[in-house]
Each structure stands twice: as structure tokens, then as C-alpha cells.
Design a protein around this motif. Structure first.
Motif, PDB file in Angstrom:
ATOM      1  N   ALA A  55     -50.679 -42.976  57.048  1.00 58.58           N
ATOM      2  CA  ALA A  55     -49.782 -43.668  57.977  1.00 58.58           C
ATOM      3  C   ALA A  55     -50.603 -44.325  59.081  1.00 58.58           C
ATOM      4  N   ASP A  56     -50.338 -45.604  59.342  1.00 61.50           N
ATOM      5  CA  ASP A  56     -50.978 -46.329  60.443  1.00 61.50           C
ATOM      6  C   ASP A  56     -50.200 -46.059  61.717  1.00 61.50           C
ATOM      7  N   ILE A  57     -50.812 -45.332  62.643  1.00 62.89           N
ATOM      8  CA  ILE A  57     -50.163 -45.086  63.930  1.00 62.89           C
ATOM      9  C   ILE A  57     -51.190 -45.244  65.063  1.00 62.89           C
ATOM     10  N   PRO A  58     -51.789 -46.441  65.171  1.00 62.57           N
ATOM     11  CA  PRO A  58     -52.772 -46.656  66.237  1.00 62.57           C
ATOM     12  C   PRO A  58     -52.118 -46.612  67.610  1.00 62.57           C
ATOM     13  N   GLY A  59     -52.872 -46.140  68.574  1.00 68.14           N
ATOM     14  CA  GLY A  59     -52.359 -46.074  69.937  1.00 68.14           C
ATOM     15  C   GLY A  59     -51.470 -44.874  70.196  1.00 68.14           C
ATOM     16  N   VAL A  60     -51.311 -44.008  69.202  1.00 66.18           N
ATOM     17  CA  VAL A  60     -50.498 -42.806  69.360  1.00 66.18           C
ATOM     18  C   VAL A  60     -51.456 -41.626  69.501  1.00 66.18           C
ATOM     19  N   GLU A  61     -51.212 -40.798  70.499  1.00 69.39           N
ATOM     20  CA  GLU A  61     -52.053 -39.626  70.697  1.00 69.39           C
ATOM     21  C   GLU A  61     -51.670 -38.527  69.711  1.00 69.39           C
ATOM     22  N   LYS A  62     -52.659 -37.739  69.332  1.00 70.88           N
ATOM     23  CA  LYS A  62     -52.454 -36.661  68.367  1.00 70.88           C
ATOM     24  C   LYS A  62     -51.347 -35.713  68.807  1.00 70.88           C
ATOM     25  N   ASP A  63     -51.253 -35.452  70.103  1.00 64.64           N
ATOM     26  CA  ASP A  63     -50.235 -34.536  70.624  1.00 64.64           C
ATOM     27  C   ASP A  63     -48.822 -35.102  70.526  1.00 64.64           C
ATOM     28  N   HIS A  64     -48.704 -36.406  70.286  1.00 61.26           N
ATOM     29  CA  HIS A  64     -47.387 -37.042  70.198  1.00 61.26           C
ATOM     30  C   HIS A  64     -46.943 -37.262  68.756  1.00 61.26           C
ATOM     31  N   ARG A  96     -47.001 -55.375  69.749  1.00 60.96           N
ATOM     32  CA  ARG A  96     -47.071 -53.975  69.349  1.00 60.96           C
ATOM     33  C   ARG A  96     -45.799 -53.253  69.773  1.00 60.96           C
ATOM     34  N   PHE A  97     -45.274 -52.441  68.871  1.00 66.35           N
ATOM     35  CA  PHE A  97     -44.071 -51.683  69.157  1.00 66.35           C
ATOM     36  C   PHE A  97     -44.429 -50.436  69.957  1.00 66.35           C
ATOM     37  N   THR A  98     -43.546 -50.052  70.856  1.00 67.34           N
ATOM     38  CA  THR A  98     -43.687 -48.810  71.591  1.00 67.34           C
ATOM     39  C   THR A  98     -42.394 -48.029  71.455  1.00 67.34           C
ATOM     40  N   GLY A  99     -42.467 -46.764  71.779  1.00 62.71           N
ATOM     41  CA  GLY A  99     -41.293 -45.908  71.678  1.00 62.71           C
ATOM     42  C   GLY A  99     -41.437 -44.919  70.543  1.00 62.71           C
ATOM     43  N   THR A 100     -40.320 -44.362  70.104  1.00 61.81           N
ATOM     44  CA  THR A 100     -40.339 -43.331  69.080  1.00 61.81           C
ATOM     45  C   THR A 100     -40.385 -43.937  67.684  1.00 61.81           C
ATOM     46  N   PHE A 101     -40.926 -43.159  66.752  1.00 57.26           N
ATOM     47  CA  PHE A 101     -40.918 -43.552  65.346  1.00 57.26           C
ATOM     48  C   PHE A 101     -40.615 -42.342  64.486  1.00 57.26           C
ATOM     49  N   MET A 102     -40.110 -42.610  63.280  1.00 56.39           N
ATOM     50  CA  MET A 102     -39.844 -41.543  62.324  1.00 56.39           C
ATOM     51  C   MET A 102     -39.848 -42.127  60.929  1.00 56.39           C
ATOM     52  N   ARG A 103     -40.504 -41.417  60.022  1.00 55.25           N
ATOM     53  CA  ARG A 103     -40.455 -41.752  58.596  1.00 55.25           C
ATOM     54  C   ARG A 103     -40.147 -40.470  57.853  1.00 55.25           C
ATOM     55  N   ARG A 104     -39.318 -40.573  56.818  1.00 53.84           N
ATOM     56  CA  ARG A 104     -38.966 -39.412  56.000  1.00 53.84           C
ATOM     57  C   ARG A 104     -39.170 -39.769  54.533  1.00 53.84           C
ATOM     58  N   PHE A 105     -39.690 -38.780  53.789  1.00 51.89           N
ATOM     59  CA  PHE A 105     -39.950 -38.970  52.372  1.00 51.89           C
ATOM     60  C   PHE A 105     -39.508 -37.725  51.606  1.00 51.89           C
ATOM     61  N   THR A 106     -38.890 -37.933  50.458  1.00 55.96           N
ATOM     62  CA  THR A 106     -38.551 -36.824  49.584  1.00 55.96           C
ATOM     63  C   THR A 106     -39.821 -36.392  48.862  1.00 55.96           C
ATOM     64  N   ASP A 122     -58.646 -41.588  64.420  1.00 52.43           N
ATOM     65  CA  ASP A 122     -58.748 -43.033  64.647  1.00 52.43           C
ATOM     66  C   ASP A 122     -57.453 -43.784  64.342  1.00 52.43           C
ATOM     67  N   GLY A 123     -56.324 -43.217  64.750  1.00 48.57           N
ATOM     68  CA  GLY A 123     -55.047 -43.897  64.567  1.00 48.57           C
ATOM     69  C   GLY A 123     -54.489 -43.835  63.157  1.00 48.57           C
ATOM     70  N   MET A 124     -55.108 -43.039  62.296  1.00 48.53           N
ATOM     71  CA  MET A 124     -54.632 -42.878  60.916  1.00 48.53           C
ATOM     72  C   MET A 124     -54.247 -41.427  60.692  1.00 48.53           C
ATOM     73  N   LEU A 125     -53.066 -41.215  60.144  1.00 44.35           N
ATOM     74  CA  LEU A 125     -52.620 -39.887  59.773  1.00 44.35           C
ATOM     75  C   LEU A 125     -52.729 -39.776  58.261  1.00 44.35           C
TER      76      LEU A 125
END
Length: 145
Positions: A55-64, A96-106, A122-125
């Protein structure tokens, strides 16, 4: 000035994403739609031993970032904080988008939920979902009286 190649498919995909988000339609067959401000892009791959979700989540801190598995649904959620406004800074473009995000997968049935591993760098999960050994379906004869 740098010239950029125009990609009409990217613009169509972005427009479709905005439209489906606005009307509340789920985009994928196995993905459940959840209310959020933006949606990170993911790659899903499979090897003989595991499924891998990037998952690409650059600019997001690990704690978030929070990853959970409940009732066979893997959820990735978090928040990208808005930058503080500075009085002497004038923005010409903000994409760039800010705020909350959520993805769900079966999650497939052959995934070992106890062995799922998440690595954030480095912004990759990177989510590693190891497969369990295949169990062959067995037929059971039932006597009918």
C-alpha cells in the motif's frame, strides 16, 4: 519547464474514483467500501507461499496506521495529517489527499491469520499473508434411511 506526457486513462480512472466515492459505490468486487477522505493505491501479488499487499501511504506516520483482521476481512486504516498553514506561504496547487483512509479486503480461506506480518518503511506498507497448507476436500458418504 518540464513537459509531461498526457495519460488520458489516468484522468478517466481518477474521475471514476471521485464519482464512485461521491455516490458511495464499491469499486472492487471483494473490497468493501468504507467512509474515508482518500484511498491509498495497493498492489496485490501472490506467490506459492504467500499473498503480498503493498500500500502506498507516503506522508503517513507509522503510529497513524492500523491493520486488523476480523471475520475474514483485512482492514488497513489511518490518517494523513494536514500540513500547518504558514502565513508567508502561498499554495499554487494542492493534489495530495489528507485526512482518514481505509481499505478492506476479503482474505482467502487458505491464509494463516496468526502469521500475518506488516512492515512499514518509507511510506510503503507491506503486508505478508502466509498461506496454510492446502487441505483436500474430502467426500463423505451419508447413508439415507
Amino acid at each position: 519547464m518540464t513537459l509531461m506526457k498526457w495519460d488520458p486513462w489516468r484522468e478517466i480512472e481518477d474521475m471514476f474514483d471521485r464519482y464512485t466515492k461521491a455516490v458511495g459505490w464499491p469499486r472492487g468486487g471483494q473490497e468493501a467500501l468504507a467512509p474515508s477522505d482518500w484511498t491509498p493505491r495497493v498492489d496485490i501479488a501472490e506467490t506459492e507461499t504467500e499473498f503480498l499487499i503493498k500500500a502506498d501511504i507516503p506522508g503517513v506516520e507509522k503510529d497513524h496506521v492500523k491493520v486488523s483482521l476480523e471475520n475474514g476481512v483485512l482492514t488497513i486504516q489511518g490518517e494523513r495529517k494536514t500540513e500547518k498553514e504558514e502565513k508567508d506561504k502561498k499554495f499554487h496547487r494542492v493534489e495530495r489527499f489528507t485526512g482518514t483512509f481505509m481499505r478492506r479486503f476479503t482474505v482467502p480461506e487458505n491464509v494463516d491469520p496468526e502469521a500475518i506480518k506488516a512492515v512499514f518503511k518509507d511510506g510503503m506498507l507491506h503486508l505478508h499473508l502466509p498461506k496454510t497448507e492446502k487441505t483436500e476436500p474430502k467426500a463423505i458418504d451419508i447413508h439415507v434411511d
